[in-house]
Design an enzyme around this catalytic site. Structure first.
Site, PDB file in Angstrom:
ATOM      1  N   ASP A 729       0.870  -1.165   0.000  1.00 50.75           N
ATOM      2  CA  ASP A 729       0.000   0.000   0.000  1.00 50.75           C
ATOM      3  C   ASP A 729       0.918   1.229   0.000  1.00 50.75           C
ATOM      4  OD1 ASP A 729      -2.106   1.740   0.034  1.00 50.75           O
ATOM      5  OD2 ASP A 729      -3.149   0.795   1.705  1.00 50.75           O
TER       6      ASP A 729
HETATM    7  C1  BGC Z   1      -5.008   3.335   0.237  1.00 52.08           C
HETATM    8  C2  BGC Z   1      -5.159   2.385  -0.924  1.00 52.08           C
HETATM    9  C3  BGC Z   1      -5.059   3.150  -2.216  1.00 52.08           C
HETATM   10  C4  BGC Z   1      -3.714   3.875  -2.249  1.00 52.08           C
HETATM   11  C5  BGC Z   1      -3.489   4.671  -3.528  1.00 52.08           C
HETATM   12  C6  BGC Z   1      -3.783   4.210   0.114  1.00 52.08           C
HETATM   13  O1  BGC Z   1      -3.806   5.224   1.051  1.00 52.08           O
HETATM   14  O2  BGC Z   1      -4.980   2.621   1.431  1.00 52.08           O
HETATM   15  O3  BGC Z   1      -6.367   1.710  -0.845  1.00 52.08           O
HETATM   16  O4  BGC Z   1      -5.224   2.308  -3.314  1.00 52.08           O
HETATM   17  O5  BGC Z   1      -3.657   4.772  -1.156  1.00 52.08           O
HETATM   18  O6  BGC Z   1      -4.264   5.794  -3.561  1.00 52.08           O
END
Ligand code: BGC
Length: 785
Positions: A729
């Site tokens: 993530d």
């Molecule tokens: C989130 C993800 C997301 C990623 C990209 C993160 O903060 O937890 O679900 O896909 O950001 O935006």
């Protein structure tokens, strides 16, 4: 079109028929509306209040009627051309002559909400205004019925509240007052809940003053209109709950410990999550207002089991569903099994299979076939009570029930008898708890758990200053977009050569310097309308920069780009359709928008379990039940990948709380992990092979998921056969080289090639380990057209 041209040149080439754009097109918006109507759940319908009689004069109360929340915040947000509130939806029905709407109330709420927005209050976070007395009197004199709408918003990085009288799970004091005023003034009251997760239902569940309730969820850009379709009877509700709605917040087993610490969460209720808890644990059954699987229709169905038996290790049940009423509708049939308690202890009911009928006309029947592999009824023995680290089918009688909620079922005559304990799958123990002391058992008592020392590697480098990591954009490792392209030399092996089978990826990678390989292992600069960065980007070797984009409610593009996309209903609503075919359609349509905008990886579906009503991102997730999550996630992934766009199943795993999400430790038993928190991901991998999996921010049993070799290699790849690529993530707090070693292939938003190089020089990570990850990134790119 040349391979990867969308990634290389970002051309604006529409994908629709006759050169039309598919992004935010009418057909997709119409699908969004249909899906929304199909996943909304009719909770209550007494005195025949719904559907509304033609011509009913309606007074709409609650700022929620205009302050419509189409979905939650963060990666689950979408920039759309418009959003239709319930007020808008019912006004459209007024134009069609179906109902009449008392206009002055709409003007009052619109003005009030606009003023709050002007003060930068977010949609869904506005305060409930007091209804002016004169307006109330006029509305009462004019209208036949009142509609109240309550809305809720939540998002990434924060959790909801469960304090009585303080809003969120419960009503605010102002909302309570509004409800009291309206119910005292009107005989016919319908409530519409525009929420993204479990909320209090006790204020209407047994109230005679509120005969009608529609759980309309956060329904995407057409959610208000879809709710109006149902209220007016243009659509017949067929959504069913994928969560249990308990009497109070405190009745959920996760509530007591949810806010105990910001450092950890103890999953003490173990496998008894959701209905597994309420149906099994002594005295818990009475704590339910609306059971799992429940939802009303404007027609009645008869569900009649006609055949049941075992065929080659699969329990097969044929059920005839007949529409006994006088309106067309769809019904969901749920098959539950009851396993013997044995030594391991079992939930009283477990959902084993489900199916949904087509739209059945009045009087029409359909036979649904439900199938449940016997092996799926096995339990994981993490303590070796029968056989350690194995899925065991315990001896005894397995009985089955079918119906349209966990509480409304009939028992089948057929039973399955296991003469002796059988090991269904022998595994090895992985990801065992290091700090979870006890867990709940089926009889309501607790058992002690053994604690393990995990042998995972510790970071040998000087740790990064995590404060400085947040939001750092990737360095331009290949070329910045728009710069002159430095194309591959003629004598180099390129990715194109690999695509054409002229050379292997190993040969390609062998040409790269260590620094170039390290560079591949992290996020790349944005191009075009992307805002979550790319993967690949080594033009000297013909490797394109493949863009990624969020998220579960639709393609998320920043407002300033001027591209409006389709906002789909939130994932929980989609799950409540119990219709994987429809979810596939949403996945395919959404992915076409992703592709049209030159993006290769769509960061969805999000598949964490609804462990607690408070998790701020529940709206992005499907259910408290892993089978529902797994089936819906798989349908979404198949839909997305049918367009040659990669899905990124997330957040793997146990991201069930947002507070301190990058450092909070989810402490869970191996059994609960395998039977509940990993099961949905397992189903989706086995059914749909997502091209990518995104690990979670949190720690699981004391160690970051993104560098856990037992999770990424042992379970995901070796046990389940995952063939894709693993991403972190965005800007998590784990050490990059440890991720590489564990098979975490790419670090997003950006990687740390210098740290990889340092680790390589110190002998902490090998070229081989780096190439293994890089190869999986390239294999993923090869799947894109
Ligand atoms: C989130 C993800 C997301 C990623 C990209 C993160 O903060 O937890 O679900 O896909 O950001 O935006």
């Amino acid at each position: 079109m040349k391979r990867w041209a969308r990634a290389l040149y970002q051309p604006c080439l529409p994908l629709g028929r006759n050169g039309q754009r598919v992004t935010g097109c009418e057909e997709h918006i119409d699908l969004s509306r249909r899906a929304a109507a199909e996943g909304m759940v009719l909770l209550k319908n007494e005195r025949g209040i719904l559907p509304l009689e033609r011509g009913t004069r309606l007074a709409l109360f609650g700022k929620g009627c205009v302050d419509y929340v189409k979905g939650g915040g963060g990666s689950g947000d979408v920039t759309t051309a418009y959003v239709r509130s319930l007020q808008d939806g019912l006004e459209m029905k007024e134009k069609e002559g179906k109902v009449q709407v008392f206009a002055p109330l709409g003007e009052f709420y619109r003005e009030n909400v606009k003023n709050q927005y002007d003060r930068c209050v977010l949609p869904g976070m506005t305060a409930e205004p007091e209804i002016p007395g004169e307006l109330l009197e006029k509305a009462r004199a004019w209208a036949d019925a009142a509609v109240i709408s309550i809305c809720r918003f939540s998002g990434e990085g924060w959790d909801r509240k469960g304090v009585l009288g303080d809003g969120d799970f419960y009503l605010t004091k102002e909302e309570q007052k509004m409800v009291e005023t309206v119910t005292a003034s009107f005989d016919k009251v319908v409530v519409v809940l525009n929420v993204g997760g479990m909320v209090d239902t006790s204020w209407f569940c047994s109230s005679e003053e509120i005969p009608g309730v529609l759980l309309a969820w956060q329904g995407g850009m057409e959610g208000g209109l879809a709710a109006a379709d149902l209220l007016c009877g243009d659509e017949n509700p067929s959504g069913k709950l994928t969560d249990t709605f308990a009497r109070t917040f405190d009745d959920y087993p996760s509530s007591a410990g949810f806010n105990e610490s910001e450092e950890y969460v103890d999953y003490t209720e173990d496998i008894y999550v959701g209905y597994r808890y309420f149906e099994t644990i002594p005295d818990a059954a009475g704590k339910v207002n609306y059971p799992f699987g429940f939802g009303l229709s404007y027609t009645e169905f008869e569900i009649e089991p006609i055949r049941a038996g075992e065929v080659s290790g699969i329990i097969r049940v044929d059920v005839r569903v007949t529409n006994m009423g006088n309106r067309a509708g769809k019904e969901v049939v749920q098959l539950y099994y009851r396993a013997p308690q044995g030594l391991l202890g079992k939930p009283l009911e477990v959902l084993g299979a489900f199916g949904k009928t087509d739209l059945l006309a009045a009087g029409q029947s359909q036979v649904l076939r439900l199938e449940l592999p016997i092996a799926d009824m096995a339990s994981y023995d993490d303590l070796g009570k029968i056989q350690a680290s194995a899925y065991v089918l315990e001896a005894g009688t397995y009985s089955f029930r079918v119906g349209n909620s966990v509480r409304n079922t009939v028992k089948l005559d057929y039973e399955y008898r296991a003469e002796e304990n059988a090991v269904i799958e022998q595994l090895t123990g992985k990801c065992a708890p290091t700090a979870l002391r006890t867990r709940l058992l089926a009889d309501g008592t607790y058992e002690e758990l053994t604690q393990y020392e995990n042998g995972y590697e510790k970071n040998q480098l000087v740790p990064q200053d995590i404060e400085t990591l947040e939001g750092v954009e990737p360095d331009v490792q290949g070329i910045a977009f728009g710069e002159k392209k430095e194309w591959a030399d003629a004598d180099r092996i390129t990715l194109e050569d690999a695509a054409e089978g002229k050379a292997g990826l190993d040969q390609l990678l062998a040409q790269l310097s260590d620094r170039e390989v390290a560079g591949l292992l992290g996020g790349q600069a944005n191009a075009g309308v992307a805002n979550t960065f790319g993967m690949g980007n080594l033009p000297a070797f013909g490797i394109p920069n493949i863009m990624t984009a969020d998220g579960p409610a639709g393609l998320r593009i920043r407002e300033e780009c001027g591209v409006y996309t389709t906002a789909w209903p939130c994932a929980t609503l989609l799950a409540c359709t119990w219709n994987p075919g429809l979810v596939f359609e949403v996945g395919a349509a959404g992915a076409a928008e992703v592709k049209e905008n030159n993006i290769g990886i769509w960061l969805t579906p999000a598949m964490n379990i609804h462990r607690s009503p408070l998790c701020g991102r529940n709206f992005e997730y499907y259910s408290e039940d892993p089978l529902v999550s797994g089936r819906m996630g798989a349908a979404m992934i198949r839909g997305i990948q049918s367009q040659h766009v990669g899905a990124s199943m997330k957040h793997f795993c146990c991201n069930n709380k947002e507070t301190n999400r990058k450092d909070s430790d989810s402490r869970v038993s191996e059994r609960a992990l395998r039977e509940i928190y990993l099961k949905g991901f397992e189903i989706a991998v086995k059914e749909a092979q997502p091209w990518t999996v995104m690990t979670s921010y949190n720690l699981m049993n004391g160690y970051p998921t993104s560098c856990n070799p037992e999770l990424l290699q042992g379970i995901l790849r070796d046990e389940w056969g995952f063939e894709g690529m693993v991403t972190t993530d965005w800007w998590n707090h784990a050490e990059h080289y440890l991720e590489v070693k564990a098979g975490g292939d790419i670090k997003m938003g950006c990687g740390y090639p210098d740290r990889i190089m340092e680790a390589k020089e110190k002998g902490l990570v090998s070229r081989e380990e780096m190439e293994r990850c890089a190869k999986r990134i390239l294999q993923m790119i090869l799947k894109l057209d």
